[in-house]
Design a protein around this motif. Structure first.
Motif, PDB file in Angstrom:
ATOM      1  N   PHE B 184       0.815  -1.223   0.000  1.00 30.14           N
ATOM      2  CA  PHE B 184       0.000   0.000   0.000  1.00 30.14           C
ATOM      3  C   PHE B 184       0.849   1.275   0.000  1.00 30.14           C
ATOM      4  O   PHE B 184       0.336   2.359  -0.203  1.00 30.14           O
ATOM      5  CB  PHE B 184      -0.968   0.008   1.184  1.00 30.14           C
ATOM      6  CG  PHE B 184      -0.283  -0.232   2.509  1.00 30.14           C
ATOM      7  CD1 PHE B 184      -0.170  -1.507   3.009  1.00 30.14           C
ATOM      8  CD2 PHE B 184       0.244   0.826   3.221  1.00 30.14           C
ATOM      9  CE1 PHE B 184       0.475  -1.736   4.211  1.00 30.14           C
ATOM     10  CE2 PHE B 184       0.880   0.599   4.434  1.00 30.14           C
ATOM     11  CZ  PHE B 184       0.995  -0.684   4.919  1.00 30.14           C
ATOM     12  N   MET B 185       2.162   1.135   0.242  1.00 31.47           N
ATOM     13  CA  MET B 185       3.008   2.324   0.248  1.00 31.47           C
ATOM     14  C   MET B 185       3.528   2.640  -1.155  1.00 31.47           C
ATOM     15  O   MET B 185       4.082   3.707  -1.379  1.00 31.47           O
ATOM     16  CB  MET B 185       4.174   2.156   1.217  1.00 31.47           C
ATOM     17  CG  MET B 185       3.734   2.015   2.671  1.00 31.47           C
ATOM     18  SD  MET B 185       3.113   3.538   3.369  1.00 31.47           S
ATOM     19  CE  MET B 185       4.633   4.231   3.978  1.00 31.47           C
ATOM     20  N   THR B 186       3.440   1.700  -2.061  1.00 30.23           N
ATOM     21  CA  THR B 186       3.734   2.019  -3.463  1.00 30.23           C
ATOM     22  C   THR B 186       2.466   1.756  -4.258  1.00 30.23           C
ATOM     23  O   THR B 186       1.717   0.828  -3.935  1.00 30.23           O
ATOM     24  CB  THR B 186       4.878   1.147  -4.028  1.00 30.23           C
ATOM     25  OG1 THR B 186       4.728  -0.160  -3.507  1.00 30.23           O
ATOM     26  CG2 THR B 186       6.219   1.690  -3.696  1.00 30.23           C
ATOM     27  N   PHE B 187       2.236   2.522  -5.245  1.00 31.92           N
ATOM     28  CA  PHE B 187       1.023   2.366  -6.045  1.00 31.92           C
ATOM     29  C   PHE B 187       1.333   2.785  -7.475  1.00 31.92           C
ATOM     30  O   PHE B 187       2.335   3.456  -7.735  1.00 31.92           O
ATOM     31  CB  PHE B 187      -0.111   3.211  -5.463  1.00 31.92           C
ATOM     32  CG  PHE B 187       0.235   4.666  -5.346  1.00 31.92           C
ATOM     33  CD1 PHE B 187       0.937   5.153  -4.249  1.00 31.92           C
ATOM     34  CD2 PHE B 187      -0.123   5.570  -6.336  1.00 31.92           C
ATOM     35  CE1 PHE B 187       1.275   6.488  -4.141  1.00 31.92           C
ATOM     36  CE2 PHE B 187       0.208   6.906  -6.221  1.00 31.92           C
ATOM     37  CZ  PHE B 187       0.905   7.374  -5.127  1.00 31.92           C
ATOM     38  N   SER B 188       0.473   2.363  -8.390  1.00 31.76           N
ATOM     39  CA  SER B 188       0.730   2.755  -9.779  1.00 31.76           C
ATOM     40  C   SER B 188      -0.161   3.934 -10.132  1.00 31.76           C
ATOM     41  O   SER B 188      -1.341   3.967  -9.771  1.00 31.76           O
ATOM     42  CB  SER B 188       0.487   1.573 -10.714  1.00 31.76           C
ATOM     43  OG  SER B 188      -0.865   1.321 -10.826  1.00 31.76           O
ATOM     44  N   SER B 189       0.453   4.883 -10.777  1.00 24.82           N
ATOM     45  CA  SER B 189      -0.296   6.065 -11.173  1.00 24.82           C
ATOM     46  C   SER B 189       0.245   6.516 -12.515  1.00 24.82           C
ATOM     47  O   SER B 189       1.458   6.698 -12.677  1.00 24.82           O
ATOM     48  CB  SER B 189      -0.117   7.160 -10.116  1.00 24.82           C
ATOM     49  OG  SER B 189      -0.824   8.312 -10.503  1.00 24.82           O
ATOM     50  N   ALA B 192       3.084   4.448 -13.980  1.00 23.38           N
ATOM     51  CA  ALA B 192       4.387   4.318 -13.302  1.00 23.38           C
ATOM     52  C   ALA B 192       4.180   3.937 -11.847  1.00 23.38           C
ATOM     53  O   ALA B 192       3.135   4.222 -11.266  1.00 23.38           O
ATOM     54  CB  ALA B 192       5.136   5.636 -13.396  1.00 23.38           C
ATOM     55  N   GLN B 193       5.174   3.230 -11.266  1.00 23.41           N
ATOM     56  CA  GLN B 193       5.122   2.886  -9.850  1.00 23.41           C
ATOM     57  C   GLN B 193       5.586   4.096  -9.054  1.00 23.41           C
ATOM     58  O   GLN B 193       6.649   4.665  -9.318  1.00 23.41           O
ATOM     59  CB  GLN B 193       6.042   1.701  -9.569  1.00 23.41           C
ATOM     60  CG  GLN B 193       5.484   0.362 -10.058  1.00 23.41           C
ATOM     61  CD  GLN B 193       4.292  -0.075  -9.243  1.00 23.41           C
ATOM     62  OE1 GLN B 193       4.317   0.019  -8.025  1.00 23.41           O
ATOM     63  NE2 GLN B 193       3.240  -0.517  -9.912  1.00 23.41           N
ATOM     64  N   VAL B 194       4.757   4.489  -8.083  1.00 28.63           N
ATOM     65  CA  VAL B 194       5.098   5.668  -7.298  1.00 28.63           C
ATOM     66  C   VAL B 194       5.232   5.256  -5.835  1.00 28.63           C
ATOM     67  O   VAL B 194       4.435   4.472  -5.328  1.00 28.63           O
ATOM     68  CB  VAL B 194       4.005   6.749  -7.435  1.00 28.63           C
ATOM     69  CG1 VAL B 194       4.405   7.997  -6.676  1.00 28.63           C
ATOM     70  CG2 VAL B 194       3.772   7.059  -8.891  1.00 28.63           C
ATOM     71  N   ASP B 195       6.278   5.789  -5.178  1.00 32.86           N
ATOM     72  CA  ASP B 195       6.451   5.525  -3.755  1.00 32.86           C
ATOM     73  C   ASP B 195       5.785   6.663  -2.990  1.00 32.86           C
ATOM     74  O   ASP B 195       6.104   7.832  -3.204  1.00 32.86           O
ATOM     75  CB  ASP B 195       7.950   5.439  -3.442  1.00 32.86           C
ATOM     76  CG  ASP B 195       8.187   5.302  -1.964  1.00 32.86           C
ATOM     77  OD1 ASP B 195       7.410   4.559  -1.318  1.00 32.86           O
ATOM     78  OD2 ASP B 195       9.126   5.944  -1.437  1.00 32.86           O
ATOM     79  N   LEU B 196       4.855   6.314  -2.108  1.00 33.16           N
ATOM     80  CA  LEU B 196       4.053   7.327  -1.430  1.00 33.16           C
ATOM     81  C   LEU B 196       4.913   8.280  -0.618  1.00 33.16           C
ATOM     82  O   LEU B 196       4.766   9.511  -0.713  1.00 33.16           O
ATOM     83  CB  LEU B 196       3.005   6.642  -0.539  1.00 33.16           C
ATOM     84  CG  LEU B 196       2.091   7.553   0.256  1.00 33.16           C
ATOM     85  CD1 LEU B 196       1.254   8.425  -0.664  1.00 33.16           C
ATOM     86  CD2 LEU B 196       1.186   6.755   1.172  1.00 33.16           C
ATOM     87  N   THR B 197       5.854   7.716   0.194  1.00 37.53           N
ATOM     88  CA  THR B 197       6.643   8.602   1.057  1.00 37.53           C
ATOM     89  C   THR B 197       7.537   9.504   0.222  1.00 37.53           C
ATOM     90  O   THR B 197       7.747  10.678   0.556  1.00 37.53           O
ATOM     91  CB  THR B 197       7.495   7.777   2.043  1.00 37.53           C
ATOM     92  OG1 THR B 197       8.295   6.867   1.291  1.00 37.53           O
ATOM     93  CG2 THR B 197       6.644   7.039   3.025  1.00 37.53           C
ATOM     94  N   GLY B 198       8.060   8.948  -0.887  1.00 37.24           N
ATOM     95  CA  GLY B 198       8.898   9.753  -1.778  1.00 37.24           C
ATOM     96  C   GLY B 198       8.101  10.905  -2.371  1.00 37.24           C
ATOM     97  O   GLY B 198       8.554  12.052  -2.405  1.00 37.24           O
ATOM     98  N   LEU B 199       6.869  10.572  -2.787  1.00 37.97           N
ATOM     99  CA  LEU B 199       6.007  11.580  -3.388  1.00 37.97           C
ATOM    100  C   LEU B 199       5.709  12.699  -2.402  1.00 37.97           C
ATOM    101  O   LEU B 199       5.798  13.895  -2.732  1.00 37.97           O
ATOM    102  CB  LEU B 199       4.706  10.894  -3.831  1.00 37.97           C
ATOM    103  CG  LEU B 199       3.666  11.800  -4.468  1.00 37.97           C
ATOM    104  CD1 LEU B 199       4.097  12.162  -5.892  1.00 37.97           C
ATOM    105  CD2 LEU B 199       2.301  11.132  -4.488  1.00 37.97           C
ATOM    106  N   LEU B 200       5.408  12.289  -1.156  1.00 38.35           N
ATOM    107  CA  LEU B 200       5.058  13.287  -0.139  1.00 38.35           C
ATOM    108  C   LEU B 200       6.254  14.156   0.195  1.00 38.35           C
ATOM    109  O   LEU B 200       6.140  15.368   0.401  1.00 38.35           O
ATOM    110  CB  LEU B 200       4.528  12.597   1.124  1.00 38.35           C
ATOM    111  CG  LEU B 200       3.185  11.866   0.964  1.00 38.35           C
ATOM    112  CD1 LEU B 200       2.793  11.211   2.268  1.00 38.35           C
ATOM    113  CD2 LEU B 200       2.096  12.826   0.509  1.00 38.35           C
ATOM    114  N   LYS B 201       7.438  13.500   0.250  1.00 32.95           N
ATOM    115  CA  LYS B 201       8.640  14.270   0.570  1.00 32.95           C
ATOM    116  C   LYS B 201       8.893  15.316  -0.512  1.00 32.95           C
ATOM    117  O   LYS B 201       9.172  16.486  -0.221  1.00 32.95           O
ATOM    118  CB  LYS B 201       9.842  13.324   0.692  1.00 32.95           C
ATOM    119  CG  LYS B 201      11.102  14.054   1.152  1.00 32.95           C
ATOM    120  CD  LYS B 201      12.193  13.054   1.513  1.00 32.95           C
ATOM    121  CE  LYS B 201      13.390  13.770   2.118  1.00 32.95           C
ATOM    122  NZ  LYS B 201      14.021  14.715   1.180  1.00 32.95           N
TER     123      LYS B 201
END
Lengths: 444, 301
Positions: B184-189, B192-201
């Motif tokens: 649940f911390m990575t998702f496709s959008s 592309a695979q997106v890392d949630l914490t990376g995105l938020l940072k």
């Protein structure tokens, strides 16, 4: 002529008194073990020769010619045979029952399922120290119970062996007694009270001997016995005044062999045969238990070797030893339980190897269940057989006692009968005396 | 004339034997009633004995399996709670992101939003590092370490195992024992695979630097929320299944108890009736023996 009458009455009185004495003797021995009812065989006395009025054909009254023992010999043979069968069944059942008690009451099976359950619990949380310690202690309990059961089976076998040794000694003593009785039987007067007592003693000795070993008896006209161990073709245990020596020896596979004077004999009944069967069975059970323990050791160790401990190393052996007698827990702490499958990182919570361990345990658990089932079926079946044999033995004993036992009502009737006979004979003497007096008065 | 006698010794031993048999039967019934068990040892009824042993073993194992299922259920409940927390954090982040994407906010406001998003991100990482009832990590799979650790540059790196591990419910059935962080911390959008914490940072850093957020971030946050709620659904479904399993284990336990009662239990009504019957027979036998043995011809002599 009156003298003849007095003699007749005297003989009659003596016969009646002998009858009274035998009745009293019977009543006194009403509960004596091995005693057979005595009756006097009264025989008519007739003059066989002489001068004048007391010539041949003159009546002479009656005299007790012999003391007769009650009971039919073939019935006693039946008592011996059924008693021998019962003793065998009881001895075997006792030995097997001990094995069942040792294994079942020790709680080996529940302990193994507890161990299994502890391992299963580890599946949910394989790194929990408390659960690991619990699984380890359960494993220790299982190992110790195997040791305990192995010792218990050994002790049971020792007890049976000691009983068998005591039985052999007792059988030899009884054989010697039978030989001694044979000597005495040749010496006593035929038809006397001594003879009857010796025959009672002989029957009782043979009955007790048959409880230890299967015997075949032959009797000669003096009542002396030739005893063969086993069947009709077996070696001589008692021949005339000689008696053989019965010995028992157990080989390494638990089989007990019997021999008389070096000649091997197969005992089909008697407590010694039962002890031998029980020993063989106990040996089998102990061997089987060893096999199960060895399987548990192999399964546990293989399960451990196929896994990884929380510190990342390969699992050390779970159990040490080779059989039920020496199986022991080899792990020092619960942390050495290999719960994770290889390759796993240290501290892994993967419970993959717990499943392997648990599956490995199921086999030995089912083996113990099977062992218990086989044993308890054997005990249950033999208990039924024993009850049947006891019924037969009781019936044989009852039909023997029917002829040989003392019935107080019969004795009470006999008491009256002989008392009246005695009084009647006394009256005859009185009458003879009166006749004599009459004669004397005529002469005056 | 053949006479069937009744030798005294035979009469006495027979009577004693009969009375002893009745007595032991009565004692056995009494023992059965007192213990509620029909068998005192397996040889009384070997088949029932074996059945009872196996039922006992199944009971013991099923109890542990039920316990394990319960433990798994409580862990799943904790996971569900952690996921709800994350979802509500994400909802708040999305609200903030909506504000941040509009050009109406001042630089200071955007910076404040960036700080708050950073806080919420920490909360999400803390939720992902939640512990189970036994103190182990909830979302690290089979690994014993916390699921996420922060690198020196503030990146959240997944340290757990990729495999959630399996839980065996009974001899046959195995289910995954939980969910792992990357589920649940990575998702496709947008393919592309997106890392949630990376995105938020990235979002937070951008806002704190005073820049506006790209409006594409909203789609990505929607996708992240979708992934988390899908995971919640998975957890909820698994919980429901565990309930079914526990019910099934319980039903099996009741059935086993019934079999055990049938095989080794005592039917009290029957047993008490039989005990009464045996005791009556024993009393009658004793009275009969006393009467018969006092009947002697010697009393009449």
């Amino acid at each position: 002529m009156p003298t003849a009458l007095i003699t007749i009455a005297k003989n009659g009185a003596i016969t009646a008194r002998t009858g009274l004495e035998l009745t009293g003797h019977n009543i006194a021995n009403v509960s004596t073990a091995g005693y057979t009812r005595r009756t006097g065989a009264a025989a008519e006395v007739a003059g066989t020769g002489g001068i004048g009025l007391n010539g041949a054909g003159a009546p002479g009254g009656a005299l007790t010619s012999a003391i007769v023992r009650g009971g039919a010999p073939f019935q006693h043979a039946e008592v011996r045979r059924t008693g021998s069968d019962l003793a065998r069944a009881e001895a075997e059942l006792k030995g097997l029952g001990q094995a069942e008690t040792v294994i079942e009451q020790s709680g080996l099976y529940p302990a193994m399922t507890r161990f299994e359950a502890s391992v299963t619990r580890l599946m949910a949380d394989p790194v929990s120290g408390a659960m690991r310690a619990d699984a380890l202690e359960q494993a220790r309990g299982v190992a110790q119970l195997f040791n305990h059961v192995a010792r218990g089976l050994d002790a049971a076998a020792d007890t049976v062996l000691a009983e068998a040794a005591a039985g052999v000694a007792e059988a030899n003593r009884l054989a010697a007694e039978v030989a001694r009785t044979n000597v005495q039987l040749a010496k006593v007067q035929e038809g006397g009270a001594g003879k009857a007592a010796l025959l009672d003693q002989r029957d009782q000795l043979l009955g007790r001997l048959a409880e230890y070993a299967a015997i075949t008896c032959e009797f000669d006209n003096l009542g002396r016995t030739t005893v063969r161990a086993g069947g009709a073709g077996g070696p001589l245990l008692v021949a005339g005044t000689q008696h053989g020596a019965l010995v028992a020896a157990q080989d390494s596979s638990g089989v007990v062999q019997f021999a008389v004077d070096g000649e091997e004999v197969l005992l089909g009944s008697g407590s010694l045969a039962g002890h031998a069967q029980a020993l063989e069975r106990l040996h089998q059970v102990a061997t089987e238990l060893d096999t199960i323990a060895a399987r548990l050791i192999a399964a546990g160790n293989a399960g451990q070797a196929g896994g990884v401990t929380p510190d990342g190393s390969a699992g050390p052996a779970l159990f040490a030893g080779v059989g039920a007698g020496d199986i022991a827990l080899a792990l020092a702490s619960g942390d050495q339980l290999a719960t994770a499958p290889p390759p796993s990182a240290p501290g892994s919570r993967d419970s993959g190897n717990v499943k392997v361990l648990r599956d490995a345990l199921a086999g030995p658990v089912e083996d113990v269940d099977r062992l218990l089932f086989t044993l308890s079926s054997a005990v249950g079946g033999r208990a039924i057989l024993r009850d049947g044999l006891r019924g037969l033995a009781d019936a044989a004993q009852a039909s023997w006692l029917n002829g040989a036992g003392v019935d107080l009502d019969t004795e009470a009737v006999n008491l009256l009968r002989f008392q009246q006979a005695f009084q009647a004979n006394g009256k005859v003497i009185q009458t003879a005396a009166q006749i004599f007096d009459t004669m004397l008065r005529i002469a005056q | 004339m053949s006479v069937i006698g009744n030798p005294t010794i035979a009469f006495n031993s027979r009577s004693a034997g009969q009375m002893a048999a009745l007595r032991s039967a009565a004692e056995r019934l009494q023992e059965q009633i007192a213990t509620g068990e029909r068998l005192t040892r397996s040889s009384d009824d070997p088949v029932a004995g074996a059945l009872l042993r196996r039922l006992g073993r199944s009971d013991r194992l099923a109890a542990v399996e039920r316990e394990n299922a319960g433990r798994a259920a409580s862990n799943l409940t904790l996971a569900g709670e952690a996921l709800s927390q994350m979802a509500s954090d994400l909802v708040r982040i999305r609200e903030l992101a909506v504000q941040a994407t509009s050009g109406t906010q001042s630089v200071a406001a955007r910076q404040a939003i960036g700080v708050e998003i950073m806080q919420l991100r920490t909360g999400i990482i803390a939720s992902a590092n939640s512990k189970d009832a036994a103190g182990g990590p909830l979302f690290a799979g089979t690994a014993g370490a916390p699921a996420y650790v922060l690198s020196a540059t503030g990146e959240a790196i997944y340290m757990g195992a990729p495999d959630p591990g399996t839980l065996r419910l009974d001899d046959q059935e195995e289910i995954p024992s939980g969910v792992v962080g990357p589920q649940f911390m990575t998702f496709s959008s947008g393919g592309a695979q997106v890392d949630l914490t990376g995105l938020l940072k990235e979002l937070s850093d951008r806002l704190q630097a005073g820049m506006t957020a790209d409006s594409a971030i909203l789609t990505q946050l929607d996708d992240a929320l979708g992934t988390i709620s899908r995971t919640q659904t998975v957890v909820g479904a698994r919980l429901a299944y565990l309930d079914t399993v526990r019910d099934r284990l319980l039903t099996a336990e009741v059935a086993r108890a019934q079999s055990a009662a049938d095989a080794g239990g005592v039917d009290f009504a029957t047993s008490i009736a039989r005990l009464q019957e045996t005791l009556t027979a024993l009393e009658a036998a004793q009275a009969g023996y006393a009467r018969l043995s006092s009947l002697t011809l010697f009393a009449a002599l």
